[in-house]
Design an enzyme around this catalytic site. Sequence first.
Site, PDB file in Angstrom:
ATOM      1  N   THR A 177       0.826  -1.205   0.000  1.00 15.01           N
ATOM      2  CA  THR A 177       0.000   0.000   0.000  1.00 15.01           C
ATOM      3  C   THR A 177       0.860   1.254   0.000  1.00 15.01           C
ATOM      4  O   THR A 177       1.989   1.252   0.512  1.00 15.01           O
ATOM      5  CB  THR A 177      -0.909   0.016   1.252  1.00 15.01           C
ATOM      6  OG1 THR A 177      -1.564   1.285   1.375  1.00 15.01           O
ATOM      7  CG2 THR A 177      -0.103  -0.210   2.522  1.00 15.01           C
ATOM      8  N   ASP A 178       0.298   2.337  -0.529  1.00 17.62           N
ATOM      9  CA  ASP A 178       1.002   3.625  -0.476  1.00 17.62           C
ATOM     10  C   ASP A 178       1.081   4.190   0.938  1.00 17.62           C
ATOM     11  O   ASP A 178       1.873   5.093   1.211  1.00 17.62           O
ATOM     12  CB  ASP A 178       0.342   4.639  -1.412  1.00 17.62           C
ATOM     13  CG  ASP A 178      -1.136   4.914  -1.117  1.00 17.62           C
ATOM     14  OD1 ASP A 178      -1.672   4.357  -0.138  1.00 17.62           O
ATOM     15  OD2 ASP A 178      -1.749   5.685  -1.890  1.00 17.62           O
ATOM     16  N   GLU A 179       0.309   3.644   1.852  1.00 19.44           N
ATOM     17  CA  GLU A 179       0.288   4.180   3.224  1.00 19.44           C
ATOM     18  C   GLU A 179       1.613   3.975   3.952  1.00 19.44           C
ATOM     19  O   GLU A 179       1.861   4.604   4.982  1.00 19.44           O
ATOM     20  CB  GLU A 179      -0.863   3.569   4.017  1.00 19.44           C
ATOM     21  CG  GLU A 179      -2.226   3.954   3.464  1.00 19.44           C
ATOM     22  CD  GLU A 179      -3.377   3.521   4.353  1.00 19.44           C
ATOM     23  OE1 GLU A 179      -3.280   3.698   5.586  1.00 19.44           O
ATOM     24  OE2 GLU A 179      -4.376   3.010   3.822  1.00 19.44           O
TER      25      GLU A 179
ATOM     26  N   TYR B 247      -1.403  -0.178  11.188  1.00 17.07           N
ATOM     27  CA  TYR B 247      -1.596  -0.925   9.942  1.00 17.07           C
ATOM     28  C   TYR B 247      -0.460  -0.677   8.959  1.00 17.07           C
ATOM     29  O   TYR B 247       0.181  -1.614   8.482  1.00 17.07           O
ATOM     30  CB  TYR B 247      -2.935  -0.546   9.295  1.00 17.07           C
ATOM     31  CG  TYR B 247      -2.971  -0.839   7.814  1.00 17.07           C
ATOM     32  CD1 TYR B 247      -2.811  -2.137   7.347  1.00 17.07           C
ATOM     33  CD2 TYR B 247      -3.150   0.182   6.880  1.00 17.07           C
ATOM     34  CE1 TYR B 247      -2.821  -2.417   5.980  1.00 17.07           C
ATOM     35  CE2 TYR B 247      -3.166  -0.084   5.525  1.00 17.07           C
ATOM     36  CZ  TYR B 247      -3.002  -1.381   5.074  1.00 17.07           C
ATOM     37  OH  TYR B 247      -3.003  -1.644   3.729  1.00 17.07           O
TER      38      TYR B 247
ATOM     39  N   LYS C 224       2.523  -3.160   7.462  1.00 18.13           N
ATOM     40  CA  LYS C 224       2.729  -3.390   6.035  1.00 18.13           C
ATOM     41  C   LYS C 224       4.154  -3.005   5.619  1.00 18.13           C
ATOM     42  O   LYS C 224       4.783  -3.703   4.809  1.00 18.13           O
ATOM     43  CB  LYS C 224       1.712  -2.608   5.208  1.00 18.13           C
ATOM     44  CG  LYS C 224       0.317  -3.205   5.213  1.00 18.13           C
ATOM     45  CD  LYS C 224       0.264  -4.625   4.666  1.00 18.13           C
ATOM     46  CE  LYS C 224       0.510  -4.680   3.178  1.00 18.13           C
ATOM     47  NZ  LYS C 224       0.355  -6.080   2.650  1.00 18.13           N
TER      48      LYS C 224
END
Length: 335
Positions: free
Chosen positions: A133-135, A157, A161
């Site tokens: 994810t870009d997060e 989260y 990741k």
Amino acid sequence: MRILVTGGAGFIGSEYVRMLLGAPGSTRPGDPPIEPAAVTVLDKLTYSGNLANLAPVQDDPRLRFVPGDICDAALVDEVVAGHDVIVHFAAESHVDRSIAGAAPFVTTNVLGTQTLLDAALRHGTHRFVHVSTDEVYGSIAEGSWTEDWPLSPNSPYSSAKAGSDLLALAYHRTHGMDVVVTRCSNNYGPYQYPEKVIPLFVTNLLDGGTVPLYGDGGNVRDWLHVHDHCVGIALVQEKGRAGEVYHIGGGTELTNKELTARLLDACGVGWDRVVAVADRKGHDRRYSVDITKISQELGYAPSIDLESGLAGTVRWYRDNRAWWQPLKASSTPAS
């Protein structure tokens, strides 16, 4: 080619499986021509995993479903054997839930990924595609992240990741494993569990309810249709360079307030249905990924514009109450 898809009964994973197996309506002209001999789905079927997501391909003789946890080393070792490619979607992914309790995120996202990597190493799996994810980058005020941008996650989260990304890349550098990592922007589309913003808003509005808008509504996200995301993953699976990270984005940035306006309009209701709520803890202000690398190297380009994508998504939820109403009735709030 034999492909193992972890988390293949979830939102994005099931779209990938339906695309791989050519389910009606799940492929488009120009999609990568992957024709697997067999597809195995390994999924724990937590609250967001749903066998109904695989109903369009359930009778395909190439599909095998295995219920189980990616942290179960013995089961993972048995399932990984004989597969040429692993496409790893399985993850805990809801930020609000990670704020309420981080332990499942660390366990699944980090330890589960390590368990899969170890099994892939033992069995000589040809390619390991790690979906992220870009997060993991945190927040960016202007411009867009490139794949070599430093990681700076802000939620439990995204931190979990980021840890799984680094593990996957470490197995390439340490052991020479053929690992590729994808990082995507915000996904939307059919079969998305109704805790995420677009299906939550749409289903609430269709039921005559209200929708919550965090803070001032100014947080910015790039929106990516789930099918375009899966096309990007397929390109990386087929042609991506080992040890590399590839961004997959949709190319349409909206503030949460702008997104809300579009969903209100699509559902034929007004701003009286919006309730302002306190902002999320550590809420990242803006995400934006640069997709130059995957576009130039692999020929990726998003094909579903946001207007038609949102219209199709709203229509799908309107037409598929039997899918989402039981999920909302049994769901437990994240906090």
